[in-house]
Design an enzyme around this catalytic site. Structure first.
Site, PDB file in Angstrom:
ATOM      1  N   ARG A 160      36.197  25.877 -42.316  1.00  0.00           N
ATOM      2  CA  ARG A 160      35.329  25.943 -41.142  1.00  0.00           C
ATOM      3  C   ARG A 160      35.683  27.192 -40.337  1.00  0.00           C
ATOM      4  O   ARG A 160      36.830  27.382 -39.959  1.00  0.00           O
ATOM      5  CB  ARG A 160      35.522  24.681 -40.296  1.00  0.00           C
TER       6      ARG A 160
ATOM      7  N   THR B 278      32.454  30.140 -35.259  1.00  0.00           N
ATOM      8  CA  THR B 278      31.095  29.573 -35.344  1.00  0.00           C
ATOM      9  C   THR B 278      31.117  28.083 -35.672  1.00  0.00           C
ATOM     10  O   THR B 278      30.103  27.398 -35.509  1.00  0.00           O
ATOM     11  CB  THR B 278      30.295  30.279 -36.454  1.00  0.00           C
TER      12      THR B 278
ATOM     13  N   ASP C 271      44.423  11.012 -43.992  1.00  0.00           N
ATOM     14  CA  ASP C 271      44.030  12.275 -44.622  1.00  0.00           C
ATOM     15  C   ASP C 271      44.190  12.150 -46.137  1.00  0.00           C
ATOM     16  O   ASP C 271      45.308  12.058 -46.643  1.00  0.00           O
ATOM     17  CB  ASP C 271      44.893  13.419 -44.079  1.00  0.00           C
TER      18      ASP C 271
ATOM     19  N   ASP D 160      46.364  14.923 -47.855  1.00  0.00           N
ATOM     20  CA  ASP D 160      47.807  14.764 -47.592  1.00  0.00           C
ATOM     21  C   ASP D 160      48.371  13.592 -48.369  1.00  0.00           C
ATOM     22  O   ASP D 160      49.486  13.663 -48.910  1.00  0.00           O
ATOM     23  CB  ASP D 160      48.044  14.548 -46.096  1.00  0.00           C
TER      24      ASP D 160
HETATM   25  N1  URA Z   1      39.088  13.727 -44.330  1.00  0.00           N
HETATM   26  C1  URA Z   1      40.091  12.851 -44.598  1.00  0.00           C
HETATM   27  O1  URA Z   1      40.931  13.111 -45.435  1.00  0.00           O
HETATM   28  N2  URA Z   1      40.111  11.690 -43.918  1.00  0.00           N
HETATM   29  C2  URA Z   1      39.196  11.369 -42.996  1.00  0.00           C
HETATM   30  O2  URA Z   1      39.277  10.284 -42.406  1.00  0.00           O
HETATM   31  C3  URA Z   1      38.173  12.291 -42.725  1.00  0.00           C
HETATM   32  C4  URA Z   1      38.147  13.470 -43.400  1.00  0.00           C
END
Ligand code: URA
Length: 209
Positions: A104, A108, A200, A203
């Protein structure tokens, strides 16, 4: 409007509960994502075209069905999408694999493509675009836009957990792209994480934080 397929198979639902659990470690998380992706591949390929062919068994000739000419490509959105590739390939070993990476732009806030490597005949392939989490829908919609610019015209999107908002955004942006989700969650938090979600996905797959 595209179709939304939400999985209802008990094996998938059980495994989704396990990856949501914060006590599930990276090794088990990876294995489960792999297994869920494989089980979802079964659903996401249900409508693939078949052709009639004649073969000969050791006993006699027979008419039977095989995949029609349309070939498949699996395209993970980097990096978390990588965790879904092996599961899909175990059911569809002949599929080619492309990769797309987005970031991203901090000014912008628009998604920018930083990497894209696709099979050369991408326009002739049915594409399964994969990313475990469909949160705001921004990355998936942008990735589909970039794939279409490169000639892709037959795309389905597969994720593990979709937010209601992500589904709306994607369906509005790309009404031709069907969505396959193992689960749908209602909320996004202020950091665009899906709630309750699983945290995530990248991760947790790769043990980073
Ligand atoms: N990306 C992720 O890994 N987890 C989320 O909850 C949203 C985006």
């Amino acid at each position: 409007m595209s179709k939304l397929f939400v999985m209802d198979h008990p094996l998938i639902l059980h495994k989704i509960s396990m990856i949501r659990d914060k006590n599930t470690g990276a090794k088990e998380f990876r294995e489960l994502v792999n297994e869920i992706s494989m089980l979802m591949a079964y659903e996401a390929t249900r409508d693939l075209q078949l052709d009639d062919v004649e073969i000969e068994t050791p006993i006699c000739k027979m008419q039977t069905k095989v995949f029609s000419g349309k070939k498949l490509a699996i395209v993970p959105i980097l990096r978390a999408g990588l965790g879904m590739v092996d599961g899909l390939l175990s059911l569809i070993p002949v599929a080619k694999v492309g990769h797309i990476g987005l970031y991203r732009d901090p000014d912008t806030l628009e998604p920018v493509e930083y990497y894209c490597k696709l099979p050369s005949d991408i326009a002739d392939r049915e594409i399964i675009l994969v990313d475990p989490m469909l949160a705001t829908g921004g990355s998936a919609a942008a990735a589909i836009g970039f794939l279409k610019e490169k000639g892709a015209n037959n795309i389905r999107f597969m994720c593990l957990i979709a937010s209601r908002k992500g589904i709306d955004v994607l369906q509005k942006a790309h009404p031709d792209v069907d969505i396959y989700a193992a689960a749908v969650d209602e909320e996004l938090n202020d950091h665009a994480y899906i709630v309750p979600g699983l945290g995530d996905a990248g991760d947790r797959l790769f043990g980073t934080k």
